[in-house]
Design an enzyme around this catalytic site. Sequence first.
Site, PDB file in Angstrom:
ATOM      1  N   SER A  57     -12.864  -2.565   1.147  1.00  0.00           N
ATOM      2  CA  SER A  57     -13.106  -1.905   2.438  1.00  0.00           C
ATOM      3  C   SER A  57     -14.583  -1.564   2.532  1.00  0.00           C
ATOM      4  O   SER A  57     -15.124  -0.946   1.615  1.00  0.00           O
ATOM      5  CB  SER A  57     -12.311  -0.587   2.524  1.00  0.00           C
ATOM      6  OG  SER A  57     -10.949  -0.823   2.349  1.00  0.00           O
ATOM      7  N   LYS A  60      -3.809   6.174   8.821  1.00  0.00           N
ATOM      8  CA  LYS A  60      -4.659   6.634   7.710  1.00  0.00           C
ATOM      9  C   LYS A  60      -5.292   7.945   8.158  1.00  0.00           C
ATOM     10  O   LYS A  60      -6.183   7.964   9.016  1.00  0.00           O
ATOM     11  CB  LYS A  60      -5.724   5.602   7.369  1.00  0.00           C
ATOM     12  CG  LYS A  60      -6.624   5.973   6.172  1.00  0.00           C
ATOM     13  CD  LYS A  60      -7.614   4.853   5.888  1.00  0.00           C
ATOM     14  CE  LYS A  60      -8.712   5.229   4.908  1.00  0.00           C
ATOM     15  NZ  LYS A  60      -8.253   5.322   3.502  1.00  0.00           N
ATOM     16  N   ARG A  62       0.869  -1.190   0.000  1.00  0.00           N
ATOM     17  CA  ARG A  62       0.000   0.000   0.000  1.00  0.00           C
ATOM     18  C   ARG A  62       0.894   1.224   0.000  1.00  0.00           C
ATOM     19  O   ARG A  62       1.355   1.675   1.029  1.00  0.00           O
ATOM     20  CB  ARG A  62      -0.883  -0.024   1.239  1.00  0.00           C
ATOM     21  CG  ARG A  62      -1.804   1.187   1.399  1.00  0.00           C
ATOM     22  CD  ARG A  62      -2.705   1.008   2.618  1.00  0.00           C
ATOM     23  NE  ARG A  62      -3.568   2.158   2.852  1.00  0.00           N
ATOM     24  CZ  ARG A  62      -3.194   3.227   3.568  1.00  0.00           C
ATOM     25  NH1 ARG A  62      -1.965   3.284   4.101  1.00  0.00           N
ATOM     26  NH2 ARG A  62      -4.004   4.237   3.759  1.00  0.00           N
TER      27      ARG A  62
END
Length: 219
Positions: free
Chosen positions: A114, A143, A43
């Site tokens: 998600s 995040k 990611r």
Amino acid sequence: MTAEQLRFHLKLYFIMGSTNCNRNPLDVLKEAIDGGITFFQYREKGEGALKDEQKLNLALQLQKLCKKVNIPFIVNDDIDLAIAINADGVHIGQEDEPVEMVRKKIGNMILGVSVHNHEEAIMAMNAGADYFGIGPIFPTQTKTDAKPVQGVSLIKELRDKGISIPIVGIGGIHAENAHTVMEAGGDGVSVISAISLAPSVKEAARSIRKSVDTNHSPI
Ligand SMILES: Cc1ncsc1CCOP(=O)(O)O
Ligand SMILES: C=C1C=NC(C)=NC1=N
Ligand SMILES: [Mg+2]
């Protein structure tokens, strides 16, 4: 990979990009593998994230490490990169391309989505998602645009409704709180900083893996 095989692999789902560690990401992944992670997602996101050639090169090197130990290698967001390097799967959020579109592009690669509420979960499942990432379970600094912290309520709700799709919790998870995700019916936990920034990456992975294995309540 069948849903059952996927369920096993999702136990300790490490996620990392170059911005999540202050050391060589390859060393961090090697140590996390030694510590017992079962699934990996590349990611590359946020301030200072790698692009183009640099991103491609790191992806290929991380993929090689996973291949050596048969750990599924997933790419976050970047469908084209995932296809270009023949990754094992992709993970997308609600703001990425629609699930149906992505499924058409990737064929039978693993597709993670998600989801933050019941509606998103049903939509994603009907559109062909293989597993759900649900969170943030606990507060997270990793995040910056995370949705509100939701605890394990959605995991519990979906299981109470008889939805058996593989689920991982994500957000602020570490060795001391991972059990709550398993007790709620999660199949595993997704972790970034509790492993990537740990003084001992291997020990951090090992302790979370131990907690997940101890609290694994197969549905
Ligand atoms: C990608 C993502 N999605 C919801 S929270 C989060 C970040 C998880 O990072 P950490 O495990 O360091 O809290
Ligand atoms: C946002 C995310 C939620 N869940 C998972 C597994 N990965 C992600 N990138
Ligand atoms: Mg995304």
